[in-house]
Design a protein around this motif. Structure first.
Motif, PDB file in Angstrom:
ATOM      1  N   ARG A  67      56.413 -35.179 -91.752  1.00 34.39           N
ATOM      2  CA  ARG A  67      56.205 -36.502 -92.347  1.00 34.39           C
ATOM      3  C   ARG A  67      56.482 -37.608 -91.318  1.00 34.39           C
ATOM      4  O   ARG A  67      55.796 -38.620 -91.292  1.00 34.39           O
ATOM      5  CB  ARG A  67      57.065 -36.683 -93.605  1.00 34.39           C
ATOM      6  N   ARG A  68      57.475 -37.422 -90.461  1.00 28.16           N
ATOM      7  CA  ARG A  68      57.721 -38.407 -89.401  1.00 28.16           C
ATOM      8  C   ARG A  68      56.524 -38.484 -88.458  1.00 28.16           C
ATOM      9  O   ARG A  68      56.119 -39.562 -88.020  1.00 28.16           O
ATOM     10  CB  ARG A  68      59.002 -38.069 -88.632  1.00 28.16           C
ATOM     11  N   PHE A  69      55.956 -37.317 -88.147  1.00 33.03           N
ATOM     12  CA  PHE A  69      54.764 -37.287 -87.296  1.00 33.03           C
ATOM     13  C   PHE A  69      53.609 -38.013 -87.978  1.00 33.03           C
ATOM     14  O   PHE A  69      52.916 -38.816 -87.369  1.00 33.03           O
ATOM     15  CB  PHE A  69      54.378 -35.830 -86.980  1.00 33.03           C
ATOM     16  N   MET A  70      53.390 -37.751 -89.278  1.00 36.32           N
ATOM     17  CA  MET A  70      52.327 -38.432 -90.033  1.00 36.32           C
ATOM     18  C   MET A  70      52.561 -39.943 -90.045  1.00 36.32           C
ATOM     19  O   MET A  70      51.611 -40.722 -89.926  1.00 36.32           O
ATOM     20  CB  MET A  70      52.277 -37.919 -91.476  1.00 36.32           C
ATOM     21  N   PHE A  71      53.802 -40.358 -90.182  1.00 30.01           N
ATOM     22  CA  PHE A  71      54.138 -41.783 -90.175  1.00 30.01           C
ATOM     23  C   PHE A  71      53.740 -42.408 -88.839  1.00 30.01           C
ATOM     24  O   PHE A  71      53.119 -43.479 -88.807  1.00 30.01           O
ATOM     25  CB  PHE A  71      55.636 -41.969 -90.445  1.00 30.01           C
ATOM     26  N   ARG A  72      54.112 -41.743 -87.726  1.00 24.28           N
ATOM     27  CA  ARG A  72      53.743 -42.266 -86.400  1.00 24.28           C
ATOM     28  C   ARG A  72      52.227 -42.383 -86.257  1.00 24.28           C
ATOM     29  O   ARG A  72      51.721 -43.368 -85.727  1.00 24.28           O
ATOM     30  CB  ARG A  72      54.306 -41.363 -85.293  1.00 24.28           C
ATOM     31  N   ARG A  73      51.516 -41.387 -86.733  1.00 25.32           N
ATOM     32  CA  ARG A  73      50.047 -41.414 -86.643  1.00 25.32           C
ATOM     33  C   ARG A  73      49.479 -42.528 -87.520  1.00 25.32           C
ATOM     34  O   ARG A  73      48.521 -43.197 -87.149  1.00 25.32           O
ATOM     35  CB  ARG A  73      49.466 -40.057 -87.039  1.00 25.32           C
ATOM     36  N   ALA A  74      50.083 -42.760 -88.682  1.00 28.11           N
ATOM     37  CA  ALA A  74      49.620 -43.815 -89.584  1.00 28.11           C
ATOM     38  C   ALA A  74      49.803 -45.189 -88.955  1.00 28.11           C
ATOM     39  O   ALA A  74      49.017 -46.109 -89.221  1.00 28.11           O
ATOM     40  CB  ALA A  74      50.352 -43.738 -90.920  1.00 28.11           C
TER      41      ALA A  74
END
Length: 126
Positions: A67-74
């Motif tokens: 989820r942290r990775f998805m947040f960075r990508r978002a």
């Protein structure tokens, strides 16, 4: 595992667990989804990372590090397309996509198969 197999081998995803432990393979090929805000609005293409989830571990996409990775990508305008197989999918919009800073999961099935490279280039370059 060949180097072109998944994003886990790329520096920006190095803090994620290996795919055999996380039950997630992040496709290195970008794709897109098409959304419409209203019936009369023009369709809008949003780039997505595709997360192929082991169907025996359907909640693997909720792992905090992922989820942290998805947040960075978002933060770069890239949403997440969670794929359980070729048809079943879930689109995840991390807080940077939402005015109130909330996570959103839109379930259903993928209406389209993974797009071809020319389709991706056309959709994301405009």
């Amino acid at each position: 595992m060949p180097p072109e197999c998944c994003r886990w081998l790329v520096d920006d995803a190095a803090d994620l667990a290996r795919p055999d432990r996380s039950h997630v393979v992040i496709d290195i090929m970008p794709d897109f989804i098409t959304i419409r805000e209203g019936e009369t609005d023009q369709p809008r293409h949003i780039q997505v990372d595709q997360y192929w989830i082991d169907p025996r571990h359907r909640d693997a996409h909720r792992d905090p590090s992922l989820r942290r990775f998805m947040f960075r990508r978002a933060q770069d305008g890239i949403a997440a397309l969670i794929r359980f197989n070729e048809r079943d999918a879930l689109t995840v919009f991390a807080p940077p996509f939402d005015i109130n800073g909330q996570w959103h999961e839109v379930g259903g099935y993928a209406r389209e198969q993974t797009h071809s490279l020319p389709e991706i280039v056309k959709a994301l370059s405009g």
